[in-house]
Design a protein around this motif. Structure first.
Motif, PDB file in Angstrom:
ATOM      1  N   TYR A   1      11.396  15.250  20.264  1.00 20.60           N
ATOM      2  CA  TYR A   1      10.272  14.391  20.614  1.00 20.60           C
ATOM      3  C   TYR A   1       9.175  15.174  21.341  1.00 20.60           C
ATOM      4  CZ  TYR A   1       7.715  10.718  23.142  1.00 20.60           C
ATOM      5  OH  TYR A   1       6.733   9.909  23.664  1.00 20.60           O
TER       6      TYR A   1
ATOM      7  N   CYS B   1       4.435  12.763  12.937  1.00 23.04           N
ATOM      8  CA  CYS B   1       4.653  14.205  12.846  1.00 23.04           C
ATOM      9  C   CYS B   1       3.619  14.823  11.904  1.00 23.04           C
ATOM     10  CB  CYS B   1       6.059  14.510  12.322  1.00 23.04           C
ATOM     11  SG  CYS B   1       7.379  14.014  13.472  1.00 23.04           S
TER      12      CYS B   1
ATOM     13  N   CYS C   1       2.779  10.095   9.208  1.00 23.81           N
ATOM     14  CA  CYS C   1       3.009  11.537   9.121  1.00 23.81           C
ATOM     15  C   CYS C   1       1.979  12.193   8.200  1.00 23.81           C
ATOM     16  CB  CYS C   1       4.414  11.826   8.597  1.00 23.81           C
ATOM     17  SG  CYS C   1       5.723  11.380   9.771  1.00 23.81           S
TER      18      CYS C   1
ATOM     19  N   SER D   1      11.181  10.033  10.447  1.00 18.83           N
ATOM     20  CA  SER D   1      10.357  10.649  11.482  1.00 18.83           C
ATOM     21  C   SER D   1       9.032   9.914  11.580  1.00 18.83           C
ATOM     22  CB  SER D   1      10.140  12.133  11.176  1.00 18.83           C
ATOM     23  OG  SER D   1      11.380  12.836  11.272  1.00 18.83           O
TER      24      SER D   1
ATOM     25  N   SER E   1      11.304  15.435   5.067  1.00 20.00           N
ATOM     26  CA  SER E   1      11.601  14.889   6.387  1.00 20.00           C
ATOM     27  C   SER E   1      12.128  13.465   6.264  1.00 20.00           C
ATOM     28  CB  SER E   1      10.352  14.919   7.261  1.00 20.00           C
ATOM     29  OG  SER E   1       9.925  16.259   7.437  1.00 20.00           O
TER      30      SER E   1
ATOM     31  N   GLU F   1      14.684  12.354  12.110  1.00 20.24           N
ATOM     32  CA  GLU F   1      14.742  11.465  13.270  1.00 20.24           C
ATOM     33  C   GLU F   1      13.955  12.046  14.439  1.00 20.24           C
ATOM     34  OE1 GLU F   1      18.788  10.365  14.127  1.00 20.24           O
ATOM     35  OE2 GLU F   1      19.218   9.857  12.047  1.00 20.24           O
ATOM     36  N   CYS F   2      12.738  12.483  14.153  1.00 18.44           N
ATOM     37  CA  CYS F   2      11.876  13.089  15.163  1.00 18.44           C
ATOM     38  C   CYS F   2      10.607  12.271  15.357  1.00 18.44           C
ATOM     39  CB  CYS F   2      11.505  14.522  14.755  1.00 18.44           C
ATOM     40  SG  CYS F   2      12.908  15.663  14.727  1.00 18.44           S
ATOM     41  N   GLU F   3       9.937  12.527  16.468  1.00 21.44           N
ATOM     42  CA  GLU F   3       8.690  11.828  16.748  1.00 21.44           C
ATOM     43  C   GLU F   3       7.742  12.743  17.513  1.00 21.44           C
ATOM     44  OE1 GLU F   3       7.094   7.605  18.709  1.00 21.44           O
ATOM     45  OE2 GLU F   3       9.235   8.116  18.729  1.00 21.44           O
TER      46      GLU F   3
ATOM     47  N   CYS G   1       9.565   7.510   6.675  1.00 21.02           N
ATOM     48  CA  CYS G   1       8.661   8.134   7.638  1.00 21.02           C
ATOM     49  C   CYS G   1       7.422   7.274   7.846  1.00 21.02           C
ATOM     50  CB  CYS G   1       8.257   9.529   7.170  1.00 21.02           C
ATOM     51  SG  CYS G   1       9.620  10.721   7.160  1.00 21.02           S
TER      52      CYS G   1
END
Length: 295
Positions: A88, A66, A54, A63, A60, A74-76, A51
């Motif tokens: 996203y 976040c 963050c 990412s 998590s 796998e988020c942003e 990450c």
């Protein structure tokens, strides 16, 4: 040496050496983190892997940017989101996948520009499950965002109670049974919070794993059994809080160890038993002797 003798010595070895309070590795500019691996510019993050940038995140993986999130993978650019995958620029998502530019959604997927929606798939410009035009959606959401967040949460909960909610969620996976929150995986059985894995069973909160059983909080494990809090391990058994190890058994807090058996707090070692160095031939004989006494 019998296995009973080995096990007793291994337990004494674990108790005799100091335990690291955080069990984290490969950190860059990251403070107040624990049980994490490969973080950059992170703060107050726990059980996170790969990450960047963050804050206040838990469990998590891969990412970026976040904040206040749990189980985002796998988020942003997410804020206050839980159990969300590949999403996203969104706020307050729960159990969602592949969403962007959305707010206060629950169990939605493959959509964008949603506000306060439940159980929607492949939709856009919807507010509390009602369809709007793009222009009307932009105008309405601008007004809604000026209202207290608690108002939206209450309305979302009321809307969600009108629809049934299935016991499990499996996305883009094949032959994966009796699990929940399984994404992009195949041939997984009784796995929970798992992604990008194949041929695995009895796993919890593990990602990018192959041909492994009974893993918890593992990342990139292959041909491994009964491991916890470990990353990048291959052909390992009964390993805890160790990274970059292969062909090892009974490790605790080790890094970059190969062919080690019953070792604690070692780094960059080969052919060790109970933290003692042996030749390759001696190591093979001792390990075989111990294994032969297991009933």
């Amino acid at each position: 040496m019998t296995f009973t003798d080995f096990n007793n010595q291994y337990l004494r070895l674990k108790q005799s050496l100091p335990r690291h309070p955080t069990f984290s590795s490969d950190l860059e500019d990251s403070e107040f983190v624990s049980r994490s691996y490969r973080l950059k510019n992170c703060y107050f993050c726990f059980d996170c892997v790969d990450c960047k940038n963050c804050l206040y995140c838990f469990d998590s993986v891969r990412s970026t940017n976040c904040e206040d999130c749990d189980y985002v993978v796998e988020c942003e650019l997410l804020y206050e989101s839980n159990d969300t995958y590949q999403s996203y620029n969104s706020i307050c998502l729960d159990y969602c996948a592949r969403l962007y530019d959305s707010y206060y959604c629950w169990d939605c997927a493959d959509s964008h520009d949603l506000f306060g929606c439940v159980h929607l798939k492949q939709k856009q410009y919807c507010i509390f499950n009602k369809q709007y035009t793009k222009a009307a959606y932009i105008q309405k959401t601008t007004e809604l965002l000026e209202q207290p967040a608690e108002n939206h949460r209450k309305k979302l909960k009321k809307l969600a109670n009108r629809y049934p909610f299935g016991p499990t969620y499996v996305s883009h996976s094949e032959n994966s049974d009796y699990g929940n929150q399984v994404h992009y995986s195949s041939n997984c059985y009784l796995c929970f919070d798992v992604a990008r894995s194949e041929n695995c069973a009895y796993m919890y909160d593990s990602f990018y794993c192959k041909n492994s059983y009974d893993l918890t909080y593992c990342f990139k494990a292959e041909l491994s059994y009964e491991c916890i809090d470990s990353a990048k391990i291959y052909n390992c058994n009964f390993v805890e809080s160790s990274d970059d190890c292969f062909d090892c058994s009974y490790l605790y807090n080790c890094k970059d160890c190969h062919n080690c058996f019953g070792c604690v707090s070692l780094a960059h070692k080969r052919y060790c038993v109970l933290n003692k160095q042996y030749t390759k031939e001696e190591y093979g004989k001792i390990v075989e002797e111990i294994k032969s006494t297991v009933h």
